[in-house]
Design an enzyme around this catalytic site. Structure first.
Site, short mmCIF file in Angstrom:
data_model
loop_
_atom_site.label_atom_id
_atom_site.label_comp_id
_atom_site.label_asym_id
_atom_site.label_seq_id
_atom_site.Cartn_x
_atom_site.Cartn_y
_atom_site.Cartn_z
N HIS A 1 0.69 -1.24 -0.10
CA HIS A 1 0.06 -0.02 0.01
C HIS A 1 0.86 1.17 -0.06
CE1 HIS A 1 -2.74 3.16 1.47
NE2 HIS A 1 -3.60 2.57 1.05
N GLU B 1 -3.10 2.63 -7.23
CA GLU B 1 -3.49 3.63 -6.45
C GLU B 1 -2.21 4.73 -6.57
OE1 GLU B 1 -6.39 2.56 -2.81
OE2 GLU B 1 -4.19 2.41 -2.55
P1 PGA Z 1 -8.56 7.31 0.27
O1 PGA Z 1 -7.77 5.90 0.51
O2 PGA Z 1 -9.73 6.70 -0.64
O3 PGA Z 1 -8.86 7.77 1.28
O4 PGA Z 1 -8.02 8.22 -0.72
C1 PGA Z 1 -7.62 5.02 -0.54
C2 PGA Z 1 -6.56 3.63 -0.12
O5 PGA Z 1 -5.67 4.12 0.76
O6 PGA Z 1 -6.93 2.80 -0.35
#
Ligand code: PGA
Length: 261
Positions: A96, A166
């Site tokens: 992550h 992400e």
């Molecule tokens: P967020 O987090 O939707 O608060 O931007 C996404 C994540 O860390 O998976």
């Protein structure tokens, strides 16, 4: 199936997670086309067992946000794959953005974790994404390709892999939701790397988007043909908001499917 879920990060006690999942299950019955969603939740370690119990008999898969690669040993503060499985975790999120940026998680360590998760039969949600300076330099695709190649060295269990894209600049408070066309080309790049790494098996690895997804912007990602699902942080931690994002995402998918058939 649309893979929709939330990473609870460092939120909720076991008691709160249990209540959260019970409330979600109740509210799910009124979500149109809920049967098309495969849900997932990654609570803190301490809530995994409570979450797994609360999710039993539902379409909610429970996973961890991280783990160590060893089965056991002198690794103070760490949690092993067999421990996660014994608590009812079916998957583990690895790499992550916050682990990579705040806790210095390296691709080398991630590679060991990915291989350990595969060895123990856990599903792996591998998170990849570039920082903003890399994006500005136009080098996002190369950066993500490198993450995939390094993290997946020697990995073969592609049927148990999911990739959550992400971009670091899109995650968390102050993050900017990515432009859907940017996400679409990132997905094409990821697919291309997966194909290169594992041939035909790379075609069916589900690709998810995450980063500042909310009820207002989720439709644009849900409509992307390459998106098999999405990951929600902040907008997923409250039942109302989780249900609102899921409902809008499923509606957008449905509409898109009707238009393209
Ligand atoms: P967020 O987090 O939707 O608060 O931007 C996404 C994540 O860390 O998976």
């Amino acid at each position: 199936m649309f893979l929709f879920g939330t990473n609870l990060k460092m939120h909720q006690t076991p008691h709160q997670t249990r209540a959260f999942i019970h409330a979600l299950r109740e509210r799910l019955t009124a979500v149109p086309n809920a049967g098309q969603a495969a849900l997932w939740i990654a609570p803190p370690y301490t809530s995994i067992e409570a979450a797994a119990e609360a999710a039993q008999g539902s379409p909610i898969m429970i996973g961890a946000q991280n783990m160590h690669w060893a089965d056991e040993g002198a690794f103070t503060g760490e949690i092993s794959p067999p421990m996660l499985k014994a608590c009812g975790a079916e998957f583990v999120m690895l790499g992550h953005a916050e682990r990579r940026t705040l806790f210095g998680e390296t691709d080398d360590a991630l590679n060991k974790k990915v291989l350990a998760a595969a060895r123990h039969g856990l599903k792996i949600m591998l998170c990849v994404g570039e920082p903003s300076a890399v994006k500005e330099a136009g080098a996002g695709a190369d950066y993500v390709a490198q993450q995939l190649k390094l993290d997946l060295r020697g990995f073969e269990a592609f049927d148990r892999l999911l990739v959550l894209y992400e971009p670091i600049w899109s995650v968390g408070a102050g993050g900017t939701p990515a432009d859907p066309t940017y996400v679409s080309s990132a997905f094409d790049n990821i697919r291309c790397v997966l194909r290169h790494l594992c041939g035909a098996a790379g075609e069916s690895v589900p690709l998810l988007y995450g980063g500042s997804v909310d009820a207002a912007n989720c439709a644009q990602y849900a409509r992307l043909a390459q998106a098999a699902g999405m990951g929600v942080g902040r907008a997923g931690w409250n039942v109302e908001s989780f249900i609102a994002v899921l409902t809008n995402a499923l509606a957008a998918r449905q509409l898109h499917a009707t238009k393209t058939t």
